[in-house]
Design a protein around this motif. Structure first.
Motif, PDB file in Angstrom:
ATOM      1  N   UNK A 231      45.350  48.367  67.576  1.00 35.57           N
ATOM      2  CA  UNK A 231      44.788  47.438  66.645  1.00 35.57           C
ATOM      3  C   UNK A 231      44.691  46.315  67.667  1.00 35.57           C
ATOM      4  N   UNK A 232      45.801  46.017  68.244  1.00 31.56           N
ATOM      5  CA  UNK A 232      45.755  44.709  69.110  1.00 31.56           C
ATOM      6  C   UNK A 232      44.850  45.047  70.452  1.00 31.56           C
ATOM      7  N   UNK A 233      44.363  46.140  70.742  1.00 33.99           N
ATOM      8  CA  UNK A 233      43.614  46.492  71.775  1.00 33.99           C
ATOM      9  C   UNK A 233      42.143  45.840  71.281  1.00 33.99           C
TER      10      UNK A 233
ATOM     11  N   UNK B  96      49.714  38.015  64.933  1.00 36.50           N
ATOM     12  CA  UNK B  96      48.186  37.689  64.713  1.00 36.50           C
ATOM     13  C   UNK B  96      47.855  37.764  63.211  1.00 36.50           C
ATOM     14  N   UNK B  97      48.547  39.080  62.738  1.00 38.27           N
ATOM     15  CA  UNK B  97      48.204  39.389  61.419  1.00 38.27           C
ATOM     16  C   UNK B  97      48.615  38.340  60.586  1.00 38.27           C
TER      17      UNK B  97
ATOM     18  N   UNK C  98      48.516  33.458  57.267  1.00 38.27           N
ATOM     19  CA  UNK C  98      49.048  32.115  56.842  1.00 38.27           C
ATOM     20  C   UNK C  98      48.215  30.974  57.115  1.00 38.27           C
ATOM     21  N   UNK C  99      47.265  31.075  57.907  1.00 38.34           N
ATOM     22  CA  UNK C  99      46.361  29.954  58.256  1.00 38.34           C
ATOM     23  C   UNK C  99      45.523  29.964  57.124  1.00 38.34           C
ATOM     24  N   UNK C 100      44.989  31.348  56.765  1.00 37.28           N
ATOM     25  CA  UNK C 100      44.044  31.235  55.388  1.00 37.28           C
ATOM     26  C   UNK C 100      44.572  30.648  54.330  1.00 37.28           C
ATOM     27  N   UNK C 101      45.798  31.117  53.926  1.00 39.41           N
ATOM     28  CA  UNK C 101      46.298  30.484  52.569  1.00 39.41           C
ATOM     29  C   UNK C 101      46.626  28.832  52.852  1.00 39.41           C
TER      30      UNK C 101
ATOM     31  N   UNK D 293      44.406  45.777  57.499  1.00 40.23           N
ATOM     32  CA  UNK D 293      44.244  44.639  58.312  1.00 40.23           C
ATOM     33  C   UNK D 293      42.903  44.245  58.665  1.00 40.23           C
ATOM     34  N   UNK D 294      42.346  45.056  59.147  1.00 36.38           N
ATOM     35  CA  UNK D 294      41.015  44.925  59.623  1.00 36.38           C
ATOM     36  C   UNK D 294      40.219  44.005  58.654  1.00 36.38           C
ATOM     37  N   UNK D 295      40.278  44.401  57.316  1.00 41.44           N
ATOM     38  CA  UNK D 295      39.520  44.050  56.253  1.00 41.44           C
ATOM     39  C   UNK D 295      40.008  42.511  56.067  1.00 41.44           C
ATOM     40  N   UNK D 296      41.554  42.241  55.757  1.00 45.18           N
ATOM     41  CA  UNK D 296      42.171  41.045  55.676  1.00 45.18           C
ATOM     42  C   UNK D 296      41.904  39.822  56.755  1.00 45.18           C
TER      43      UNK D 296
END
Lengths: 495, 74
Positions: free
Chosen positions: A54-56, A196-197, A202-205, A279-282
């Motif tokens: 996922x990180x890649x 980053x997830x 957190x940034x979004x909220x 996590x891709x969607x979120x």
């Protein structure tokens, strides 16, 4: 230097020190072999495997490009990725991974070129595939560095210039990759992916909250910029064709493909396949909404300026520590992609080029030293290219995505179609790439793409040439074909 | 779980067919360029919900493939 800047730099310094520590610590477990340096001895289980794959995959595009794009075209920038890539790529983990993984175990393959070329025992085809993969990986590699420079400059209000930010990231990645190889990268990626997830959510909220909540933020956009809600600024043809590019292309990102082969067993691969879409969607949807909401409160950005929307939103509306979180999240996403790309290009150069020369007789330790030297040289080259590059982030990635996607038909031909011939695979590679480059660089009339991205006609040409040339040439009777399909039958994947 | 090759082939065909259909119908031309009614949480409109639905069906295909097509012995 202001207190804000000191706080941001403090958080980032802590993150960087932790990253380097993990990388250095991982080197204590090194076995000194090529298999260990490049593939981590193929022993990663679900959590590390998921985080490193996922990180890649997640890069500057997520935290810089997606909000910037949503600022211009609206919320559809999220589904631009999530309604194709988020589920189609993990589906292809099965299609490509279930057959490539046993090949890696049996023949020690590490690269796409080895898997495709190995089918017909064709070093020429392997080299051809690898050349195109390197061609498309290097521009994509630059986006990480450019994103790092852009972000650090914005977060520190210009105190740290672009070239210094990019240099810091280059040096950190170079240190942990040179020392730890794949194991170092995978362990660091585990930390980075978690950062980053969690950081992204957190940034979004926090941002949604300071803008009055999603309802108020969306209503404001609806009243002032309804075209961002209606999707009037996004061509459906672009949306349609990019879905194929991003969904199909990612599986052949050399860094993603290589990491699939590092899985300890198919069970781990199946686990990451199930987890991947969530996590891709979120992450993508939340970043897109933030970019769109940002347009209503910070209007007037244009072109490359829109890449600054997320750092600008945070700087204007959130406490200092949020800037630090964004910095850590962005740097995590960028560095995890960058290290995997650097290692994958190093592996391709080593396995697909150097191992085909007299160097193949060298000791394992010598080849590992050469690999480390290549990592250092590539990092330097990527840094210089990032400084020189004037093009926007998304544009480069679109071009790279299409390049990878165009290599999917010959790869599937190699893995699934016994009748498929080497000549057909070569023509499929060459013709699809010629079409892609000709349309992208305007060597032919762009109307020949019928309004779609150049990658879509290139993909169609690749499929057609694979089928037509296969039936124009004699069926393959080489050892590679027999070995591959015997192994698939043995592994239970025979059709 | 081991999957019989014939059953696997059948299941694969269905999954790939549904995946291809999803790739086409993700482009909701009938709503494209229009403002659609808000239906969820006071800010998610029909078009947004539709896109999330496409993702959800795609995820189901992925889970089905992992559980019912990709056998343990591989």
């Amino acid at each position: 230097m202001t207190t804000d800047t000191v706080a941001v730099l403090g958080i980032l310094a802590g993150y960087i020190l932790l990253t380097v520590f993990i990388g250095v610590y991982s080197s204590r477990f090194s076995r000194g072999t090529m298999e260990d340096y490049h593939m981590g001895s193929r022993e990663f289980k679900t959590i590390v495997l998921f985080c490193t794959v996922f990180g890649a995959n997640i890069s500057a595009v997520t935290f810089i490009g997606v909000p910037g794009m949503a600022y211009q075209v609206g919320w559809i920038a999220g589904p631009y990725f999530t309604t194709s890539w988020a589920w189609l790529t993990p589906l292809l983990f099965y299609t490509v991974g279930s057959r490539s993984w046993p090949l890696g175990q049996r023949f020690g393959y590490m690269t796409v070129g080895e898997v495709v070329g190995g089918r017909w025992k064709s070093p020429g085809l392997a080299v051809l595939v690898t050349l195109f993969l390197i061609l498309y990986t290097v521009p994509y590699l630059m986006t990480g560095l450019r994103g790092a420079g852009i972000t650090l400059e914005a977060l520190t209000k210009g105190y740290i210039p672009f070239w210094v930010g990019a240099l810091i990231v280059s040096l950190v990645v170079m240190v942990y990759l040179t020392l730890g190889g794949m194991r170092g990268a995978a362990w660091v990626n585990t930390l980075q992916t978690a950062i980053f997830i969690i950081g992204g959510l957190t940034i979004f909220i926090v941002v949604a909250s300071v803008l009055g909540g999603p309802v108020q933020a969306t209503e404001r956009v609806l009243h002032e910029y309804p075209e961002l809600i209606s999707r009037a600024k996004m061509s459906w043809k672009l949306f349609f064709s990019y879905g194929f590019m991003v969904g199909a292309g990612v599986i052949l990102f050399p860094q993603v493909f290589m990491r699939l082969l590092t899985g300890k067993d198919p069970k781990s691969l199946k686990q990451i396949m199930r987890i991947y879409p969530v996590p891709s969607l979120l992450v993508m949807l939340t970043m897109a909404w933030l970019g769109m909401w940002g347009h209503a409160v910070i209007p007037g950005l244009a072109g490359a300026q829109t890449d600054f929307i997320l750092p600008t939103l945070l700087a204007r509306y959130t406490p200092i520590w949020m800037m630090g979180i964004l910095g850590a999240a962005v740097f995590s996403a960028m560095m995890s992609t960058m290290d995997s790309q650097l290692l994958s290009v190093t592996t391709m150069i080593t396995r697909d080029f150097l191992y085909r020369t007299e160097l193949r007789h060298s000791s394992e330790a010598h080849m590992v030293r050469i690999s480390r030297l290549i990592v250092i040289l590539l990092t330097l080259a990527a840094y210089i290219l990032a400084l020189l590059n004037p093009i926007g982030v998304i544009k480069i990635v679109e071009f790279a995505f299409a390049g990878f996607a165009s290599l999917v038909p010959p790869t599937l031909g190699a893995l699934y179609w016994k009748r498929c011939t080497k000549q057909a695979a070569i023509w499929a590679v060459l013709l699809s790439q010629v079409v892609l480059l000709a349309l992208t660089f305007g060597w032919v009339d762009e109307r020949l793409a019928f309004g779609f991205l150049p990658g879509l006609p290139a993909l169609v040409v690749g499929i057609l040439s694979l089928v037509v040339v296969t039936y124009l040439t004699a069926p393959p009777r080489d050892r590679g074909t027999e070995e591959y399909f015997a192994l698939f039958a043995e592994a239970g994947t025979q059709r | 779980m081991n999957v019989d090759p014939t059953v696997r082939r059948k299941r694969e065909s269905i999954v790939y067919l549904l995946a291809a259909i999803l790739m086409f119908i993700r482009v909701d031309l009938w709503w494209w360029g229009k403002i659609t009614p808000v239906v969820l949480f006071g800010w998610i409109d029909v078009a947004m919900l539709y896109q999330i639905g496409i993702w959800f069906v795609g995820w189901l295909l992925v889970v089905y493939t992992a559980n019912k097509i990709w056998g343990d012995h591989e």
